[in-house]
Design a protein around this motif. Structure first.
Motif, PDB file in Angstrom:
ATOM      1  N   HIS A 271       0.836  -1.209   0.000  1.00 33.82           N
ATOM      2  CA  HIS A 271       0.000   0.000   0.000  1.00 33.82           C
ATOM      3  C   HIS A 271       0.868   1.255   0.000  1.00 33.82           C
ATOM      4  N   GLY A 272       2.024   1.187   0.680  1.00 33.82           N
ATOM      5  CA  GLY A 272       2.952   2.320   0.676  1.00 33.82           C
ATOM      6  C   GLY A 272       3.500   2.572  -0.725  1.00 33.82           C
ATOM      7  N   LEU A 273       3.772   1.468  -1.449  1.00 32.20           N
ATOM      8  CA  LEU A 273       4.273   1.584  -2.818  1.00 32.20           C
ATOM      9  C   LEU A 273       3.228   2.278  -3.700  1.00 32.20           C
ATOM     10  N   ALA A 274       1.966   1.895  -3.501  1.00 32.76           N
ATOM     11  CA  ALA A 274       0.886   2.516  -4.280  1.00 32.76           C
ATOM     12  C   ALA A 274       0.819   4.015  -3.963  1.00 32.76           C
ATOM     13  N   ALA A 275       0.938   4.356  -2.685  1.00 32.79           N
ATOM     14  CA  ALA A 275       0.866   5.775  -2.302  1.00 32.79           C
ATOM     15  C   ALA A 275       2.042   6.546  -2.914  1.00 32.79           C
ATOM     16  N   MET A 276       3.228   5.918  -2.907  1.00 36.65           N
ATOM     17  CA  MET A 276       4.401   6.593  -3.480  1.00 36.65           C
ATOM     18  C   MET A 276       4.231   6.766  -4.996  1.00 36.65           C
ATOM     19  N   ALA A 277       3.683   5.742  -5.648  1.00 36.68           N
ATOM     20  CA  ALA A 277       3.474   5.835  -7.106  1.00 36.68           C
ATOM     21  C   ALA A 277       2.465   6.950  -7.415  1.00 36.68           C
ATOM     22  N   ARG A 278       1.423   7.029  -6.609  1.00 36.65           N
ATOM     23  CA  ARG A 278       0.437   8.111  -6.822  1.00 36.65           C
ATOM     24  C   ARG A 278       1.098   9.471  -6.644  1.00 36.65           C
ATOM     25  N   ARG A 279       1.902   9.593  -5.603  1.00 36.20           N
ATOM     26  CA  ARG A 279       2.566  10.889  -5.363  1.00 36.20           C
ATOM     27  C   ARG A 279       3.498  11.237  -6.519  1.00 36.20           C
ATOM     28  N   ALA A 280       4.079  10.195  -7.153  1.00 38.69           N
ATOM     29  CA  ALA A 280       4.989  10.450  -8.291  1.00 38.69           C
ATOM     30  C   ALA A 280       4.204  10.759  -9.571  1.00 38.69           C
ATOM     31  N   GLY A 281       2.876  10.621  -9.531  1.00 42.47           N
ATOM     32  CA  GLY A 281       2.050  10.995 -10.686  1.00 42.47           C
ATOM     33  C   GLY A 281       1.303   9.851 -11.342  1.00 42.47           C
ATOM     34  N   ALA A 282       1.519   8.593 -10.899  1.00 42.90           N
ATOM     35  CA  ALA A 282       0.807   7.461 -11.527  1.00 42.90           C
ATOM     36  C   ALA A 282      -0.671   7.494 -11.119  1.00 42.90           C
ATOM     37  N   ARG A 283      -1.513   7.030 -12.028  1.00 41.96           N
ATOM     38  CA  ARG A 283      -2.956   6.942 -11.703  1.00 41.96           C
ATOM     39  C   ARG A 283      -3.294   5.469 -11.560  1.00 41.96           C
ATOM     40  N   ILE A 284      -3.881   5.131 -10.413  1.00 43.14           N
ATOM     41  CA  ILE A 284      -4.183   3.719 -10.142  1.00 43.14           C
ATOM     42  C   ILE A 284      -5.701   3.565 -10.102  1.00 43.14           C
ATOM     43  N   PHE A 285      -6.212   2.696 -10.964  1.00 48.53           N
ATOM     44  CA  PHE A 285      -7.661   2.475 -11.021  1.00 48.53           C
ATOM     45  C   PHE A 285      -7.948   1.067 -10.525  1.00 48.53           C
TER      46      PHE A 285
END
Ligand SMILES: Cc1cc2nc3c(=O)[nH]c(=O)nc-3n(C[C@H](O)[C@H](O)[C@H](O)COP(=O)(O)OP(=O)(O)OC[C@H]3O[C@@H](n4cnc5c(N)ncnc54)[C@H](O)[C@@H]3O)c2cc1C
Length: 522
Positions: A189-203
């Protein structure tokens, strides 16, 4: 689609971490990633950091399968033993792959810092223990790991292992001081949060139902949206299904189950003093202490999906088998997930055709290897890094479909059975050696009292007289590690590992294998 039961209740923090957003509008991106497990999220984080526009499409939710239900042990290397890797691809390429696997572990360590992922609870050290008395083999392995592969390792003698783990089941150990463990669920979940902060969109709740990888802009279809992307990364593991069924069929799904005991109080520290992760060389048990006085333990496996709760009793009895002095333990939580096992035991990493990538098949060792894969794939797409080609010798081989699953189950049972038999034999030999020493001591004492000379021991007539081994300087150096073995005894034979046995099956090669070799489309 194969069903997975996670069978565990998520804490409120996990629920809060999840920010579910279903894709219901059309989108154009540089990179579309199928699957929000460890592999897909690492590609997303790295590619976003490099400036690409990234969409991750996840059929369920972040960490739904194995990535959100693992033990969090981060080791160097791969599921395939290093000796087999060398046999297959030679020393130089094995060394490069090993270095990549260490980079994967270092990548996880860099992410798993409290400031990035609060509560990640990183702790150091992992121990690999042997179920049989194979001190000699371990010495050469230790030398190879430390000298040739520059990996920090310590060899532990039987006494040391048994002072940390109070059981006669384990013999020698290899301690990896630089391996570590983290809260596996928090990490994904931390990885997902970091990816979102870097600009990735997770659906989430967005299954990919088909892809068209032809052309420069590839098309991806979900139930309520269409995407176009220059690159597609398939990181769906065993659940990929419809978008590329032939690729899914190159993985044998193996469900692995784990449980956490209720608090065990002070008795646990008396019996398990070691605070890092412990796994055995047969890949059967894997455990560590969590929350101070609870055991987290993974062991049972099936090749079909089942509710993890069903295995609570099996996990409790396995703990009792290994640590009988612990007495009865209660399992208060269970979880599990499907891992993707390849026929050759190595992950699938690379480009299937121009712009279509795969990062899957990480087996039981997915933390460092998926991190390595995520970095490799992102760097290949954006920087032209070609190191993924080191994985080309490991083709996409059909894993046998339903027949393969039955075969995998039988081979798994056989592997566990033969490991148990080898362990029992090793323990029997150990008891016999002790009895023999006691008998000899009594005889010597009787001789001393009677004033007679001790009898000269000869090997039994049915055994050949052993040759005296010549010691090389290296083996002399490592000889402090060796347990004394009576001269007439042979070391017990190590059992064949399940992965090795499985790889021994030859399955027909589908056209995809050739495509993978040549970089052409499926
Ligand atoms: C009990 C257990 C303990 C383990 N312990 C360890 C450990 O201590 N250390 C270690 O290194 N490894 C461990 N592992 C192994 C590790 O968890 C896995 O190798 C790793 O999580 C695999 O990650 P992945 O991203 O490839 O796959 P997954 O976690 O399976 O993620 C793939 C995702 O893709 C999604 N998906 C699939 N198809 C589609 C589609 N068509 N459309 C949209 N989404 C799709 C799925 O829903 C899933 O969420 C353990 C595994 C288990 C089960």
């Amino acid at each position: 689609m194969i069903e997975t039961f996670t069978g565990t209740t998520e804490g409120p923090d996990a629920a809060a971490l999840r920010e579910r957003a279903r894709l219901c509008f059309d989108l154009d991106v540089d990179i579309c990633i199928v699957g929000a497990g460890l592999a897909g999220l690492t590609v997303a984080l790295e590619a976003s950091r490099m400036g690409a526009s990234v969409a991750v499409l996840e059929g369920r939710h972040v960490g739904w399968n194995a990535s959100g239900h693992q033990l969090g042990t981060v080791m160097p290397g791969f599921g395939l033993p290093i000796g087999e890797l060398i046999e297959r691809i030679g020393f130089e390429d094995t060394k490069e792959l090993w270095d990549l696997s260490k980079e994967g572990a270092a990548y996880v360590r860099a992410n798993a810092m409290e400031e990035h992922i609060p509560g990640i609870a990183l702790s150091e050290g992992a121990l690999e223990v042997s179920n049989v008395d194979v001190g000699d083999q371990l010495i050469s392995r230790l030398q190879m790991l430390s000298e040739d592969f520059e990996t920090e390792v310590e060899g532990w003698q039987i006494d040391r292992v048994r002072s940390e783990l109070r059981t006669d089941r384990y013999f020698h150990g290899v301690y990896y001081p630089k391996a570590f463990q983290i809260d596996g669920r928090k990490y994904v979940h931390g990885l997902a949060a970091m990816a979102r902060r870097a600009g990735a969109r997770i659906f989430e709740d967005t299954p990919v139902v088909s892809i068209d990888p032809s052309g420069i802009r590839k098309r991806i279809v979900t139930p309520s949206a269409r995407l176009r992307a220059s690159h597609i990364v398939l990181a769906g593991n065993v659940h990929l299904g419809a978008p590329l069924r032939r690729l899914s069929e190159t993985l044998l799904p193996v469900w692995r189950y784990a449980g956490v005991t209720a608090p065990l109080g002070e008795r646990l520290a008396e019996i398990v003093a070691f605070r890092g992760s412990v796994s055995d060389t047969d890949g059967i048990d894997h455990f560590r202490i969590v929350d101070g006085d609870r055991l987290m333990w993974a062991s049972p496996e099936t090749t079909w999906a089942a509710r993890p709760q069903r295995f609570a009793g099996a996990i409790a009895s396995r703990i009792r088998t290994i640590f009988p002095k612990l007495g009865r333990v209660e399992i208060s939580d269970t979880f599990g997930g499907a891992i993707g096992q390849t026929v050759h035991g190595m992950p699938q990493i690379g480009q299937l055709r121009k712009g279509l990538w795969v990062a899957s098949g990480f087996g039981r060792q997915g933390l460092n290897t998926s991190a390595m894969a995520g970095q490799l794939v992102a760097r290949s797409i954006l920087w032209g890094d070609e190191r993924w080609r080191l994985f080309s010798p490991f083709e996409l081989v059909w894993a046998g479909g339903a027949t393969g699953r039955v075969a995998g189950y039988v081979v798994g049972l056989w592997g566990r059975g033969s490991a148990a038999a080898a362990g029992a034999l090793a323990r029997h030999r150990e008891r016999a050696r002790i009895q023999e020493r006691v008998r000899e001591a009594r005889l010597a004492e009787a001789n001393r009292q009677g004033g007679t000379r001790p009898a000269v021991r000869r090997p039994p007539p049915d055994r050949p007289r052993p040759a005296v081994p010549r010691q090389s300087p290296q083996s002399q150096q490592a000889s402090s590690y060796r347990e004394p073995v009576p001269a007439h005894e042979e070391p017990p034979q190590a059992p064949r590992e399940p992965a090795q046995a499985f790889a021994a099956h030859s399955y027909p090669e589908p056209p995809l294998a050739a495509a993978h070799r040549e970089g052409e489309g499926p």
